[in-house]
Design an enzyme around this catalytic site. Structure first.
Site, short mmCIF file in Angstrom:
data_model
loop_
_atom_site.label_atom_id
_atom_site.label_comp_id
_atom_site.label_asym_id
_atom_site.label_seq_id
_atom_site.Cartn_x
_atom_site.Cartn_y
_atom_site.Cartn_z
CG HIS A 73 0.00 -9.08 -12.89
ND1 HIS A 73 -0.40 -10.36 -12.64
CD2 HIS A 73 0.17 -8.51 -11.66
CE1 HIS A 73 -0.46 -10.57 -11.33
NE2 HIS A 73 -0.13 -9.46 -10.71
CG ASP A 190 -2.24 -11.20 -7.53
OD1 ASP A 190 -1.92 -10.32 -8.35
OD2 ASP A 190 -1.42 -11.90 -6.90
CD GLU A 224 3.27 -9.60 -10.43
OE1 GLU A 224 3.68 -9.03 -9.41
OE2 GLU A 224 2.70 -10.72 -10.39
CD GLU A 225 1.14 -13.80 -9.79
OE1 GLU A 225 2.06 -13.96 -8.98
OE2 GLU A 225 0.04 -13.30 -9.48
CG ASP A 245 -0.31 -6.60 -8.22
OD1 ASP A 245 -1.33 -7.29 -7.97
OD2 ASP A 245 0.72 -7.08 -8.70
CG HIS A 325 -0.49 -15.70 -4.72
ND1 HIS A 325 0.88 -15.75 -4.92
CD2 HIS A 325 -0.96 -14.79 -5.60
CE1 HIS A 325 1.20 -14.89 -5.89
NE2 HIS A 325 0.10 -14.30 -6.31
ZN LIG Z 1 -0.22 -9.41 -8.57
#
Ligand SMILES: [Zn+2]
Length: 349
Positions: A73, A190, A224-225, A245, A325
């Site tokens: 993603h 990410d 995706e998130e 991922d 994150h």
């Molecule tokens: Zn991810």
């Protein structure tokens, strides 16, 4: 059979450019377009976009085997404008659960619906050390107390609106990309690192005249998130899906920045036993450094496809990302392990 060589410079150049394109979920169009443009140089690929805005690249080959797919993603954490504060500053609503303390004092861009962008920065509402002294340290870092200070003359709601900002406008946090000594640091590795893994794998194979053993779809996801990116866009003829991922690195985790990881279970469920074993066997055959791991707070786009009714065998691989994150970091060893694993899979049949 040895795997095609990875073009390291190309990988880093592509990834750094992608990282520097703001793409919070819901506003990932420019990042999708960038990947589309990059992939358009490979004539082996047939490119299309889903109605939802994901990019699908099909590499068709002559084979009796059913097609497979890989997904990664480009959308990232971010925010939207939630409210105008009395003094003209902005309250935000988070996308994908960005943690406020990690973006305190970070630069931001507000993207207006008219296509303009306005610069600003994230602060707590008790920022001045000469006014609040130590008390600022006690202020909770939450939606209520975090605000955007715009680099524009405004001291009221009215003046802020006059800048062209509306409720719901996209807010993107600076990625702060740095490449040092084999390490790559950025807020949004990410999952842009893994999009770059897929693109680098395609390039290495194309450059050396190799093709996948069976037709393959590359699905570049844009939601995706928020949990449903790959719920749509994987064709029904696909029998295996590899989600590429990030792997979780930190206390209690087996993953590290110098290996790729096969995730066996995350908080959303367990992956497919048979496909997991196929991935392990490929890693071992090609001496790819890999770990197996379990992720405590994690769900993937592959699981989104499963939940949406997708009937495929499903596995999740990716490079170890430290402080995910948050201010994320990867190492080229883990990155290369992932690119090699993708190529090993594509060439394996
Ligand atoms: Zn991810």
């Amino acid at each position: 059979m040895s795997l095609p060589k990875i073009d390291q410079e190309y990988f880093i150049d592509f990834l750094v450019k992608l990282l520097n394109i703001a793409s919070p979920t819901g506003f990932a169009g420019p990042a999708i377009d960038f990947v589309e443009k990059e992939l358009s140089q490979f004539k082996q690929l047939e490119l299309s976009k889903t109605r939802k805005g994901a990019l699908v690249a099909k590499w068709e080959v002559n084979s009796d085997l059913s097609p497979v797919a890989l997904t990664a993603h480009v959308d990232t954490l971010g925010a939207v404008v939630k409210e105008f504060k009395k003094k003209g500053r902005l309250k935000l609503s988070r996308i994908g659960g960005i943690q406020w303390p990690t973006v305190e004092t970070e630069g931001v861009w507000i993207f207006t619906s008219k296509g303009e962008k306005i610069r600003g920065s994230m602060l707590i509402d008790t920022a001045s050390g000469h006014i609040y002294s130590g008390a600022g340290g006690e202020t909770p870092r939450n939606d209520e107390h975090m605000e955007v200070r715009l680099d524009a003359r405004t001291t009221s709601k009215k003046e802020t609106r006059a800048l062209g900002i509306n409720i719901g406008d996209c807010v993107a946090f600076d990625p702060r990309v740095e490449v040092t000594n084999g390490f790559i640091r950025s807020r949004f590795l990410d999952d842009k690192a893994c999009v770059a893994n897929i693109v680098a794998a395609i390039k290495s194979m194309a450059d050396t005249g190799q093709s996948p053993a069976r037709s393959v779809y590359f699905h570049i996801s844009n939601y995706e998130e928020v949990g449903h990116g790959a719920a749509a866009g994987i064709p029904a003829e696909v029998v295996e899906l590899i989600t590429v991922d990030m792997a979780v690195v930190g206390m209690g985790q087996e993953s590290d920045e110098f290996s790729a990881t096969l995730c066996i279970k995350d908080s959303a469920g367990v992956y497919h036993f048979g496909l997991n074993n196929k991935m392990r066997a490929l890693a071992e055959k090609h001496n790819i450094p890999y770990k197996t791991d379990v992720y405590p707070f994690y769900g993937s786009d592959g699981e989104a496809f499963w939940r949406a009714g997708g009937d495929v065998a499903l596995a999740l691989i990716g490079p170890g990302i430290d402080a995910s994150h948050n201010y994320e970091r990867a190492h080229m060893d883990g990155i290369n392990a992932t690119t090699n694993w993708i190529m090993a899979y594509l060439l394996s049949g």
